[in-house]
Design a protein around this motif. Structure first.
Motif, mmCIF file in Angstrom:
data_model
loop_
_atom_site.group_PDB
_atom_site.id
_atom_site.type_symbol
_atom_site.label_atom_id
_atom_site.label_comp_id
_atom_site.label_asym_id
_atom_site.label_seq_id
_atom_site.Cartn_x
_atom_site.Cartn_y
_atom_site.Cartn_z
ATOM 1 N N LEU A 179 -2.503 11.744 9.462
ATOM 2 C CA LEU A 179 -3.025 13.012 8.964
ATOM 3 C C LEU A 179 -3.414 12.958 7.497
ATOM 4 C CD1 LEU A 179 -0.532 15.531 10.637
ATOM 5 C CD2 LEU A 179 -2.578 14.446 11.595
ATOM 6 N N GLY A 180 -3.152 11.837 6.842
ATOM 7 C CA GLY A 180 -3.456 11.743 5.420
ATOM 8 C C GLY A 180 -4.567 10.791 5.076
ATOM 9 N N THR A 181 -4.497 9.558 5.584
ATOM 10 C CA THR A 181 -5.456 8.535 5.182
ATOM 11 C C THR A 181 -6.345 8.039 6.319
ATOM 12 O OG1 THR A 181 -3.775 6.823 5.525
ATOM 13 C CG2 THR A 181 -3.981 7.730 3.313
ATOM 14 N N GLU A 182 -5.786 7.850 7.510
ATOM 15 C CA GLU A 182 -6.544 7.221 8.585
ATOM 16 C C GLU A 182 -7.388 8.228 9.367
ATOM 17 O OE1 GLU A 182 -6.680 4.025 8.892
ATOM 18 O OE2 GLU A 182 -5.168 3.662 7.345
ATOM 19 N N GLY A 183 -6.789 9.318 9.780
ATOM 20 C CA GLY A 183 -7.504 10.304 10.580
ATOM 21 C C GLY A 183 -7.640 9.937 12.043
ATOM 22 N N VAL A 184 -7.154 8.765 12.436
ATOM 23 C CA VAL A 184 -7.175 8.317 13.827
ATOM 24 C C VAL A 184 -5.890 7.545 14.102
ATOM 25 C CG1 VAL A 184 -9.699 8.172 13.992
ATOM 26 C CG2 VAL A 184 -8.382 6.175 13.246
ATOM 27 N N LEU A 185 -5.625 7.338 15.388
ATOM 28 C CA LEU A 185 -4.524 6.482 15.801
ATOM 29 C C LEU A 185 -5.118 5.190 16.320
ATOM 30 C CD1 LEU A 185 -1.434 6.204 16.358
ATOM 31 C CD2 LEU A 185 -1.937 6.991 18.684
ATOM 32 N N GLN A 186 -4.677 4.074 15.772
ATOM 33 C CA GLN A 186 -5.184 2.777 16.185
ATOM 34 C C GLN A 186 -4.109 1.726 15.972
ATOM 35 O OE1 GLN A 186 -8.475 1.601 13.691
ATOM 36 N NE2 GLN A 186 -7.545 2.491 11.863
ATOM 37 N N GLU A 187 -4.345 0.567 16.571
ATOM 38 C CA GLU A 187 -3.406 -0.538 16.395
ATOM 39 C C GLU A 187 -3.278 -0.873 14.909
ATOM 40 O OE1 GLU A 187 -1.535 -2.042 18.464
ATOM 41 O OE2 GLU A 187 -2.333 -1.683 20.478
ATOM 42 N N GLY A 188 -2.075 -1.036 14.453
ATOM 43 C CA GLY A 188 -1.855 -1.369 13.054
ATOM 44 C C GLY A 188 -1.806 -0.180 12.133
ATOM 45 N N VAL A 189 -1.832 1.063 12.679
ATOM 46 C CA VAL A 189 -1.793 2.229 11.803
ATOM 47 C C VAL A 189 -0.484 2.294 11.038
ATOM 48 C CG1 VAL A 189 -0.837 3.780 13.556
ATOM 49 C CG2 VAL A 189 -2.247 4.715 11.714
ATOM 50 N N ALA A 190 0.590 1.785 11.646
ATOM 51 C CA ALA A 190 1.886 1.795 10.971
ATOM 52 C C ALA A 190 2.080 0.590 10.066
ATOM 53 C CB ALA A 190 3.020 1.856 11.999
ATOM 54 N N GLY A 191 1.246 -0.444 10.240
ATOM 55 C CA GLY A 191 1.386 -1.637 9.419
ATOM 56 C C GLY A 191 2.795 -2.196 9.464
ATOM 57 N N ASN A 192 3.329 -2.497 8.294
ATOM 58 C CA ASN A 192 4.721 -2.936 8.153
ATOM 59 C C ASN A 192 5.541 -1.904 7.386
ATOM 60 O OD1 ASN A 192 4.434 -5.461 9.485
ATOM 61 N ND2 ASN A 192 3.510 -6.315 7.639
ATOM 62 N N ILE A 193 5.136 -0.645 7.498
ATOM 63 C CA ILE A 193 5.773 0.404 6.702
ATOM 64 C C ILE A 193 7.268 0.465 6.972
ATOM 65 C CG2 ILE A 193 5.910 2.898 6.363
ATOM 66 C CD1 ILE A 193 2.894 3.001 6.883
ATOM 67 N N GLY A 194 7.652 0.436 8.254
ATOM 68 C CA GLY A 194 9.066 0.547 8.587
ATOM 69 C C GLY A 194 9.897 -0.595 8.054
ATOM 70 N N PHE A 195 9.343 -1.807 8.069
ATOM 71 C CA PHE A 195 10.080 -2.969 7.578
ATOM 72 C C PHE A 195 10.085 -3.008 6.050
ATOM 73 C CE2 PHE A 195 8.423 -4.376 11.795
ATOM 74 C CZ PHE A 195 9.646 -4.397 12.444
ATOM 75 N N ASP A 196 8.955 -2.646 5.435
ATOM 76 C CA ASP A 196 8.927 -2.589 3.973
ATOM 77 C C ASP A 196 9.863 -1.501 3.453
ATOM 78 O OD1 ASP A 196 7.102 -4.628 3.894
ATOM 79 O OD2 ASP A 196 5.355 -3.326 3.640
ATOM 80 N N ALA A 197 10.048 -0.445 4.247
ATOM 81 C CA ALA A 197 10.931 0.643 3.818
ATOM 82 C C ALA A 197 12.375 0.183 3.705
ATOM 83 C CB ALA A 197 10.828 1.816 4.791
ATOM 84 N N ILE A 198 12.756 -0.821 4.491
ATOM 85 C CA ILE A 198 14.114 -1.361 4.349
ATOM 86 C C ILE A 198 14.284 -1.941 2.949
ATOM 87 C CG2 ILE A 198 15.744 -3.088 5.220
ATOM 88 C CD1 ILE A 198 14.424 -2.843 7.941
ATOM 89 N N THR A 199 13.289 -2.688 2.519
ATOM 90 C CA THR A 199 13.334 -3.258 1.175
ATOM 91 C C THR A 199 13.308 -2.167 0.120
ATOM 92 O OG1 THR A 199 12.122 -5.166 2.023
ATOM 93 C CG2 THR A 199 12.223 -4.913 -0.358
ATOM 94 N N VAL A 200 12.487 -1.150 0.329
ATOM 95 C CA VAL A 200 12.396 -0.044 -0.623
ATOM 96 C C VAL A 200 13.745 0.662 -0.758
ATOM 97 C CG1 VAL A 200 11.388 2.248 -0.970
ATOM 98 C CG2 VAL A 200 9.926 0.322 -0.358
ATOM 99 N N ALA A 201 14.402 0.920 0.371
ATOM 100 C CA ALA A 201 15.699 1.603 0.322
ATOM 101 C C ALA A 201 16.749 0.745 -0.372
ATOM 102 C CB ALA A 201 16.158 1.958 1.737
ATOM 103 N N LEU A 202 16.757 -0.557 -0.089
ATOM 104 C CA LEU A 202 17.731 -1.433 -0.746
ATOM 105 C C LEU A 202 17.435 -1.567 -2.229
ATOM 106 C CD1 LEU A 202 18.021 -4.250 1.964
ATOM 107 C CD2 LEU A 202 19.637 -2.413 1.496
#
Length: 410
Positions: A318-341
Motif C-alpha cells: 500500500l506504500g511503494t509497490e501498489g501490487v502483490l508480486q513475487e519478492g514483494v517482501a524481499g528479505n524484510i523479515g530476515f533483515d528485521a531480526i538483525t535490526v531488532a538485535l
C-alpha cells in the motif's frame, strides 16, 4: 647534657583510610560515554565499514594491477586503494543521504527519502521482533508474517471499492490482522502444547511463501490478460498518501511506523501488560509464581508481534509497490531480526538500525553503478555489523574501549 632525639614516626595503621586520587568529573563522564553500549554500536559500524573497505579494495581491478609492482611504486597502489574505497563510500552516501551532483534541489535530497522509505517496513517488523525478544520469545517468523500482511492488504486494496479513507483503513487493518493471526498460530502452539516457536515459525515462513506463490496463479489475484504472477493494481483509495509529493516515494506509512514505535515504547515501559511481557521474558517461572498467566502472555506477544510484522508487508503493497508480486517482501523479515538485535530490541534503537539498513539498501545501486563495487559488499557490511554487535568484548579489544564499571550492590 641532654640530646634531643627525633621522635620516630608511628607506623600508619593498615585500617587508616588512604586517600586515592579522584578522577576528574570530565574524565569520569568521558569514560562512561566510551564504555556505553551506544559507543560499542558506533564503533562496530565503523569497524564493519573498515573491514568492508578491504574487500572493496581487493575487488578493484586497478588495485590488483598496481599490486603487481607495489615495491617499485607503492604510491600507485595506495592511491588506487584510496580511490576505490572513497569512490564506493561516496557513491553510497550519494545514493542514501544526499547527492550534490544532482541537477535539481529535489533530486539532491531524494536519496534520504529513499532511505526512509526502505526503512519503513524494517521499523514495523523490527518492532514486532523486539517485543518478542524482550518477552522471551525468539520469533524468527517475521518473513511469513510480512508476506501474509502483504497478501491480505493487497487483496483488500484491489478486490473492494470503498470510499477514500475507509478503504485504506480496512486494507491496513486487514494486513495487520493477517500477520497477527499468522504469528498467533505459533503463539497458540507454544502456549497450549509447549511447541518450540523457532521451529514453528520457520515452517510458517515456508508455508507463507508457497501460499503467496499459489495465490498469484489464481483468478482472484491474477491481473486480467496477464500470465505473469502479478496481482491487480491496488486502488488509489487504498494507497498511503505521499508524504512529500508525487516526485518522492516516501509515504505516510513512515509516520505510522514512528507512531507504532512510540506505542511499543509506551506499552513495554509504562503499561501493566508490558510489565507482564518483560517479567515473562526475564524469568517465566518467577512470573508464574507472581500470578502472571505465562501461556496467555505468549499468545498475546505473538499476536502483537505478528501484527506489527504484518504492517511491514502492508507498507510495501500500500506504500511503494501498489501490487502483490513475487519478492514483494524481499528479505524484510530476515533483515528485521538483525535490526531488532542491533537496536537492542528498544524502539529508538530499532528506528536507528532500520534507517542504517535502509541507507545501505538505498545507496547500494548507485555504489554499484558509479564505482563498480559489487552490490554483495552491502550484505557483507550488514553481516559484519551483526558479527561485531554480537561480540562487544571484541569491539572493545579492537578499539581499546574501557569496560563498563559495575556498581556495587548496596
Amino acid at each position: 647534657m641532654s640530646v634531643e632525639t627525633p621522635q620516630a614516626q608511628a607506623p600508619q595503621s593498615p585500617e587508616s583510610p588512604v586517600e586515592q586520587p579522584q578522577p576528574s568529573r570530565w574524565g569520569g563522564a568521558l569514560r562512561e560515554m566510551m564504555a556505553s553500549n551506544a559507543t560499542v554500536i558506533v564503533f562496530a559500524i565503523v569497524g564493519a565499514l573498515l573491514m568492508a573497505a578491504v574487500l572493496i579494495a581487493a575487488a578493484n581491478s586497478e588495485v590488483q594491477r598496481t599490486a603487481g609492482y607495489i615495491f617499485a611504486r607503492p604510491s600507485d597502489f595506495f592511491s588506487a586503494v584510496w580511490n576505490s574505497v572513497s569512490s564506493a563510500y561516496s557513491s553510497l552516501f550519494r545514493g542514501a543521504v544526499y547527492d550534490p551532483q544532482a541537477n535539481t534541489f529535489a533530486r539532491q535530497f531524494k536519496p534520504i527519502t529513499e532511505t526512509l522509505t526502505a526503512a519503513t517496513p524494517l521499523i514495523f517488523a523490527g518492532l514486532g521482533l523486539g517485543v518478542g525478544f524482550r518477552s522471551g520469545i525468539f520469533n524468527i517468523g517475521a518473513q511469513g508474517q510480512v508476506i501474509l500482511g502483504a497478501v491480505v492488504s493487497a487483496f483488500f486494496g484491489f478486490a473492494f471499492s470503498l470510499p477514500l479513507g475507509l478503504h485504506l483503513l480496512v486494507a491496513v487493518l486487514g494486513g495487520a490482522l493477517a500477520g497477527g493471526l499468522w504469528a498467533g498460530i505459533a503463539g497458540f502452539l507454544k502456549a497450549r502444547f509447549g511447541a518450540n516457536e523457532v521451529i514453528v515459525t520457520i515452517m510458517l515462513n515456508s508455508i507463507a511463501g508457497f501460499l503467496m506463490s499459489y495465490l498469484l496463479t489464481t483468478q482472484a489475484f491474477m491481473r486480467p490478460g496477464s500470465n505473469n504472477p502479478v496481482s491487480q493494481r491496488v486502488y488509489d483509495t487504498a494507497m498511503f498518501p505521499s508524504l512529500m509529493g508525487d516526485n518522492f516515494r516516501l509515504h505516510w506509512g513512515f509516520i505510522l511506523a514512528l507512531v507504532a514505535a512510540y506505542g511499543v515504547w509506551w506499552l513495554m515501559e509504562r503499561s501493566t501488560l508490558g510489565f507482564k511481557f518483560r517479567a515473562v521474558g526475564f524469568n517465566p517461572d518467577a512470573a508464574r509464581t507472581a500470578g502472571i498467566k505465562v501461556e496467555r502472555m505468549y499468545l498475546y506477544v505473538m499476536l502483537l508481534a505478528g501484527g506489527l510484522a504484518g504492517m511491514g508487508g502492508v507498507s510495501q503493497t500500500l506504500g511503494t509497490e501498489g501490487v502483490l508480486q513475487e519478492g514483494v517482501a524481499g528479505n524484510i523479515g530476515f533483515d528485521a531480526i538483525t535490526v531488532a538485535l542491533l537496536g537492542r530490541s528498544k524502539p529508538v534503537g530499532i528506528i536507528g538500525a532500520a534507517i542504517l539498513f535502509g541507507a545501505l539498501r538505498a545507496g547500494s545501486p548507485l555504489m554499484q553503478t558509479a564505482s563498480g563495487t559489487p552490490i554483495d559488499i552491502v550484505q557483507v557490511v550488514q553481516a559484519l555489523v551483526v558479527l561485531l554487535i554480537a561480540a562487544p568484548p571484541l569491539v572493545r579489544a579492537i578499539f581499546r574501549l574501557p569496560v563498563p564499571v559495575k556498581e556495587n550492590a548496596a
